[in-house]
Motif scaffolding. Structure first.
Motif, PDB file in Angstrom:
ATOM      1  N   ARG A   1       0.828  -1.204   0.000  1.00 47.04           N
ATOM      2  CA  ARG A   1       0.000   0.000   0.000  1.00 47.04           C
ATOM      3  C   ARG A   1       0.866   1.259   0.000  1.00 47.04           C
ATOM      4  NH1 ARG A   1      -5.432  -1.062  -1.082  1.00 47.04           N
ATOM      5  NH2 ARG A   1      -5.866  -3.176  -0.410  1.00 47.04           N
ATOM      6  N   PRO A   2       0.315   2.441  -0.365  1.00 47.00           N
ATOM      7  CA  PRO A   2      -1.091   2.769  -0.588  1.00 47.00           C
ATOM      8  C   PRO A   2      -1.516   2.592  -2.052  1.00 47.00           C
ATOM      9  CG  PRO A   2       0.201   4.780  -0.564  1.00 47.00           C
ATOM     10  CD  PRO A   2       1.163   3.655  -0.269  1.00 47.00           C
ATOM     11  N   ARG A   3      -2.811   2.486  -2.248  1.00 49.50           N
ATOM     12  CA  ARG A   3      -3.368   2.388  -3.594  1.00 49.50           C
ATOM     13  C   ARG A   3      -3.494   3.800  -4.166  1.00 49.50           C
ATOM     14  NH1 ARG A   3      -8.092   1.813  -6.851  1.00 49.50           N
ATOM     15  NH2 ARG A   3      -8.317  -0.280  -7.785  1.00 49.50           N
ATOM     16  N   PRO A   4      -3.082   4.025  -5.404  1.00 52.13           N
ATOM     17  CA  PRO A   4      -3.230   5.374  -5.970  1.00 52.13           C
ATOM     18  C   PRO A   4      -4.697   5.764  -6.120  1.00 52.13           C
ATOM     19  CG  PRO A   4      -2.556   3.809  -7.665  1.00 52.13           C
ATOM     20  CD  PRO A   4      -2.470   3.090  -6.355  1.00 52.13           C
ATOM     21  N   VAL A   5      -4.957   7.073  -5.991  1.00 50.36           N
ATOM     22  CA  VAL A   5      -6.328   7.572  -6.113  1.00 50.36           C
ATOM     23  C   VAL A   5      -6.510   8.482  -7.318  1.00 50.36           C
ATOM     24  CG1 VAL A   5      -6.681   7.437  -3.613  1.00 50.36           C
ATOM     25  CG2 VAL A   5      -5.945   9.613  -4.642  1.00 50.36           C
ATOM     26  N   SER A   6      -5.390   8.923  -7.934  1.00 48.06           N
ATOM     27  CA  SER A   6      -5.514   9.907  -9.003  1.00 48.06           C
ATOM     28  C   SER A   6      -4.385   9.758 -10.007  1.00 48.06           C
ATOM     29  CB  SER A   6      -5.505  11.326  -8.426  1.00 48.06           C
ATOM     30  OG  SER A   6      -4.278  11.577  -7.754  1.00 48.06           O
ATOM     31  N   LEU A   7      -4.616  10.315 -11.181  1.00 41.97           N
ATOM     32  CA  LEU A   7      -3.623  10.345 -12.247  1.00 41.97           C
ATOM     33  C   LEU A   7      -3.687  11.725 -12.896  1.00 41.97           C
ATOM     34  CD1 LEU A   7      -1.566   9.205 -14.205  1.00 41.97           C
ATOM     35  CD2 LEU A   7      -3.433   8.124 -15.474  1.00 41.97           C
ATOM     36  N   GLN A   8      -2.593  12.465 -12.817  1.00 41.52           N
ATOM     37  CA  GLN A   8      -2.541  13.805 -13.394  1.00 41.52           C
ATOM     38  C   GLN A   8      -1.871  13.736 -14.765  1.00 41.52           C
ATOM     39  OE1 GLN A   8      -0.731  18.258 -12.520  1.00 41.52           O
ATOM     40  NE2 GLN A   8      -1.211  16.932 -10.778  1.00 41.52           N
ATOM     41  N   ASN A   9      -2.698  13.749 -15.804  1.00 36.41           N
ATOM     42  CA  ASN A   9      -2.228  13.723 -17.185  1.00 36.41           C
ATOM     43  C   ASN A   9      -2.812  14.890 -17.959  1.00 36.41           C
ATOM     44  OD1 ASN A   9      -0.912  11.320 -16.643  1.00 36.41           O
ATOM     45  ND2 ASN A   9      -1.800  10.199 -18.351  1.00 36.41           N
ATOM     46  N   GLU A  10      -2.169  15.241 -19.051  1.00 31.62           N
ATOM     47  CA  GLU A  10      -2.702  16.298 -19.898  1.00 31.62           C
ATOM     48  C   GLU A  10      -4.006  15.834 -20.527  1.00 31.62           C
ATOM     49  OE1 GLU A  10      -1.438  19.251 -23.614  1.00 31.62           O
ATOM     50  OE2 GLU A  10       0.029  17.826 -22.787  1.00 31.62           O
ATOM     51  N   TYR A  11      -5.005  16.734 -20.548  1.00 30.89           N
ATOM     52  CA  TYR A  11      -6.286  16.387 -21.146  1.00 30.89           C
ATOM     53  C   TYR A  11      -7.038  17.659 -21.508  1.00 30.89           C
ATOM     54  CZ  TYR A  11     -10.638  13.896 -22.058  1.00 30.89           C
ATOM     55  OH  TYR A  11     -11.759  13.372 -22.655  1.00 30.89           O
ATOM     56  N   SER A  12      -7.462  17.746 -22.743  1.00 31.22           N
ATOM     57  CA  SER A  12      -8.215  18.904 -23.213  1.00 31.22           C
ATOM     58  C   SER A  12      -8.921  18.526 -24.504  1.00 31.22           C
ATOM     59  CB  SER A  12      -7.276  20.092 -23.486  1.00 31.22           C
ATOM     60  OG  SER A  12      -6.485  19.851 -24.648  1.00 31.22           O
ATOM     61  N   LEU A  13      -9.671  19.443 -25.064  1.00 34.77           N
ATOM     62  CA  LEU A  13     -10.295  19.228 -26.360  1.00 34.77           C
ATOM     63  C   LEU A  13      -9.272  18.903 -27.443  1.00 34.77           C
ATOM     64  CD1 LEU A  13     -12.884  22.161 -26.281  1.00 34.77           C
ATOM     65  CD2 LEU A  13     -13.454  19.720 -26.380  1.00 34.77           C
ATOM     66  N   LEU A  14      -8.039  19.344 -27.258  1.00 37.56           N
ATOM     67  CA  LEU A  14      -6.997  19.118 -28.258  1.00 37.56           C
ATOM     68  C   LEU A  14      -6.090  17.938 -27.936  1.00 37.56           C
ATOM     69  CD1 LEU A  14      -5.821  22.798 -28.950  1.00 37.56           C
ATOM     70  CD2 LEU A  14      -7.593  21.472 -30.131  1.00 37.56           C
ATOM     71  N   CYS A  15      -6.128  17.435 -26.709  1.00 45.31           N
ATOM     72  CA  CYS A  15      -5.241  16.345 -26.289  1.00 45.31           C
ATOM     73  C   CYS A  15      -6.072  15.301 -25.553  1.00 45.31           C
ATOM     74  CB  CYS A  15      -4.122  16.871 -25.392  1.00 45.31           C
ATOM     75  SG  CYS A  15      -2.939  15.608 -24.870  1.00 45.31           S
ATOM     76  N   ARG A  16      -6.427  14.214 -26.265  1.00 42.48           N
ATOM     77  CA  ARG A  16      -7.381  13.261 -25.716  1.00 42.48           C
ATOM     78  C   ARG A  16      -6.824  11.837 -25.681  1.00 42.48           C
ATOM     79  NH1 ARG A  16     -13.355  14.871 -27.927  1.00 42.48           N
ATOM     80  NH2 ARG A  16     -13.766  12.966 -26.741  1.00 42.48           N
ATOM     81  N   HIS A  17      -5.529  11.708 -25.372  1.00 42.55           N
ATOM     82  CA  HIS A  17      -4.925  10.381 -25.245  1.00 42.55           C
ATOM     83  C   HIS A  17      -5.630   9.545 -24.172  1.00 42.55           C
ATOM     84  CE1 HIS A  17      -1.747  11.615 -27.863  1.00 42.55           C
ATOM     85  NE2 HIS A  17      -1.243  12.484 -27.021  1.00 42.55           N
ATOM     86  N   TYR A  18      -6.200  10.208 -23.179  1.00 43.30           N
ATOM     87  CA  TYR A  18      -6.809   9.513 -22.036  1.00 43.30           C
ATOM     88  C   TYR A  18      -8.097   8.782 -22.396  1.00 43.30           C
ATOM     89  CZ  TYR A  18      -8.003   8.913 -17.056  1.00 43.30           C
ATOM     90  OH  TYR A  18      -8.286   8.394 -15.821  1.00 43.30           O
ATOM     91  N   ASP A  19      -8.688   9.090 -23.533  1.00 40.04           N
ATOM     92  CA  ASP A  19     -10.067   8.711 -23.812  1.00 40.04           C
ATOM     93  C   ASP A  19     -10.344   7.212 -23.971  1.00 40.04           C
ATOM     94  OD1 ASP A  19     -11.489  11.052 -23.631  1.00 40.04           O
ATOM     95  OD2 ASP A  19     -11.259  11.595 -25.729  1.00 40.04           O
ATOM     96  N   THR A  20      -9.330   6.378 -24.113  1.00 40.64           N
ATOM     97  CA  THR A  20      -9.602   4.959 -24.355  1.00 40.64           C
ATOM     98  C   THR A  20      -9.174   4.096 -23.169  1.00 40.64           C
ATOM     99  OG1 THR A  20      -7.535   4.823 -25.625  1.00 40.64           O
ATOM    100  CG2 THR A  20      -9.561   5.210 -26.858  1.00 40.64           C
ATOM    101  N   ASP A  21      -7.950   3.557 -23.201  1.00 38.72           N
ATOM    102  CA  ASP A  21      -7.525   2.630 -22.150  1.00 38.72           C
ATOM    103  C   ASP A  21      -7.542   3.260 -20.762  1.00 38.72           C
ATOM    104  OD1 ASP A  21      -5.876   2.040 -24.808  1.00 38.72           O
ATOM    105  OD2 ASP A  21      -6.242   0.129 -23.789  1.00 38.72           O
ATOM    106  N   LEU A  22      -7.054   4.484 -20.652  1.00 34.58           N
ATOM    107  CA  LEU A  22      -7.021   5.115 -19.339  1.00 34.58           C
ATOM    108  C   LEU A  22      -8.421   5.489 -18.858  1.00 34.58           C
ATOM    109  CD1 LEU A  22      -3.763   7.224 -19.592  1.00 34.58           C
ATOM    110  CD2 LEU A  22      -4.279   5.494 -17.858  1.00 34.58           C
ATOM    111  N   ALA A  23      -9.291   5.871 -19.781  1.00 31.54           N
ATOM    112  CA  ALA A  23     -10.672   6.160 -19.388  1.00 31.54           C
ATOM    113  C   ALA A  23     -11.332   4.922 -18.798  1.00 31.54           C
ATOM    114  CB  ALA A  23     -11.469   6.656 -20.594  1.00 31.54           C
ATOM    115  N   GLU A  24     -11.106   3.781 -19.436  1.00 28.44           N
ATOM    116  CA  GLU A  24     -11.656   2.529 -18.933  1.00 28.44           C
ATOM    117  C   GLU A  24     -11.079   2.200 -17.561  1.00 28.44           C
ATOM    118  OE1 GLU A  24     -12.430  -1.941 -20.689  1.00 28.44           O
ATOM    119  OE2 GLU A  24     -10.490  -1.011 -21.102  1.00 28.44           O
TER     120      GLU A  24
END
Length: 347
Positions: free
Chosen positions: A200-223
């Motif tokens: 432990r501890p288990r992570p609670v958050s992930l700070q990555n770039e995300y905007s209308l122009l940068c949407r890498h998060y939208d697939t695997d990380l979103a899931e």
């Protein structure tokens, strides 16, 4: 302002997080303190910083300056108990680390003690790793990303060492929750799995770039974020100011972030101007402020997300804070989806 809980057992935070990376460079201390007061009056209780701030540029001689500015606000009578304070340890290669120094047991303790001293507090509520020791595909490195040099066993051994150090610091009362930044889906899965195996501890958050122009998060990380209860702390939701429209026409306003960083960290490309124009047009036709629309859109995503709103000036902050109460009409959401298909990866 509406509040959300970060992860499983993390702190309750406001729907917007106050970013600080310009403080001590573009933003003077008095204005930074005024931003804290303005944000709190609007219902914000979440502030994010890092040991290596300010940025634009990051310099060895200014490492820690932003934390010191926050610390002096605390010392002058700021209500520390009203705030969830997040900070970050810089990864290998940062001017905040010695040459060859990685994130490990020794550097975590050393970096945290420095942050606590500068912040003038006995604990931070969320302690984050700024980027992985193995590197990251973030910051436009996705174009040439190559994981073949990675050693999974060594990576996991280091993660165990880090988690056990964090557990000790949590037991000592020096940190609350733990989060990552600039991580991948594979990396987050390793952290979660090792935490659930008892490290432990288990992570609670992930700070990555995300905007209308940068949407890498939208697939695997979103899931992953949805299914594992990991909150995205979305940095640069205005794409370093591009979505405000102030750089349209390829201009560089004096005193802007682009004046110090003309390429905006690789965000200026031939494709970006058409993408920005599409979103500005959607906002204009709907009678919306484009910055407010961009931040409000992040709050509609189908996974846990808290956008980090960083502002150089008080008027900028006052404007973007209004995004917390903005509900985007269905026709605007439809137009945004169409613009994304037309401009899927502008940088």
């Amino acid at each position: 302002m509406r509040q959300v809980v970060l992860g499983a057992g993390g702190p309750a935070v406001s729907a917007l997080c106050l970013g600080t990376m310009t403080w001590g460079n573009q933003t003077p201390e008095a204005e930074a303190h005024a931003q804290i007061d303005m944000a709190r009056a609007a219902g914000v209780n979440f502030i994010d910083t890092a040991e290596m701030y300010p940025t634009n540029p990051v310099r060895r001689e200014t490492v820690g300056r932003t934390e010191e500015i926050i610390g002096r606000w605390v010392a002058r009578g700021g209500r520390r108990a009203d705030w969830v304070i997040a900070t970050k340890i810089a990864g290998e290669g940062s001017v905040a680390r010695e040459p060859g120094e990685v994130i490990d047991a020794a550097s975590i303790r050393r970096a945290l003690e420095g942050s606590l001293r500068r912040l003038r507090t006995d604990h931070v509520d969320l302690y984050q790793f700024h980027w992985p020791n193995r590197g990251s595909y973030m910051f436009r490195q996705n174009w040439s990303f190559d994981p073949r040099g990675q050693d999974p066993a060594a990576i996991r051994a280091n993660m165990v060492e880090c988690l056990e150090t964090l557990a000790a610091l949590k037991a000592e009362g020096k940190i609350g929750a733990f989060g990552l930044s600039n991580e991948s889906a594979w990396g987050m899965a390793q952290w979660i799995g090792l935490a659930e195996a008892g490290h432990r501890p288990r992570p609670v958050s992930l700070q990555n770039e995300y905007s209308l122009l940068c949407r890498h998060y939208d697939t695997d990380l979103a899931e992953l974020g949805h299914n594992e209860g990991i909150a995205l702390m979305a940095f640069s939701p205005l794409a370093a100011g591009l979505l405000t429209g102030k750089y349209q026409g390829d201009v560089i306003p004096p005193g802007s972030r682009r004046a110090a960083n003309p390429g905006l960290g690789g965000r200026i490309t031939p494709r970006v101007w058409g993408a920005v124009a599409a979103y500005l047009d959607i906002a204009a036709k709907a009678g919306l402020d484009s910055a407010q629309m961009a931040v409000a859109w992040t709050l509609t995503r189908p996974f846990p997300v808290v956008p980090i709103i960083g502002a150089t000036t008080l008027p900028q902050l006052e404007n973007v804070l209004k995004a917390a109460d903005l509900r985007l009409p269905e026709d605007v959401m439809t137009a945004i989806a169409a613009a994304h298909r037309a401009h899927p990866m502008p940088y």
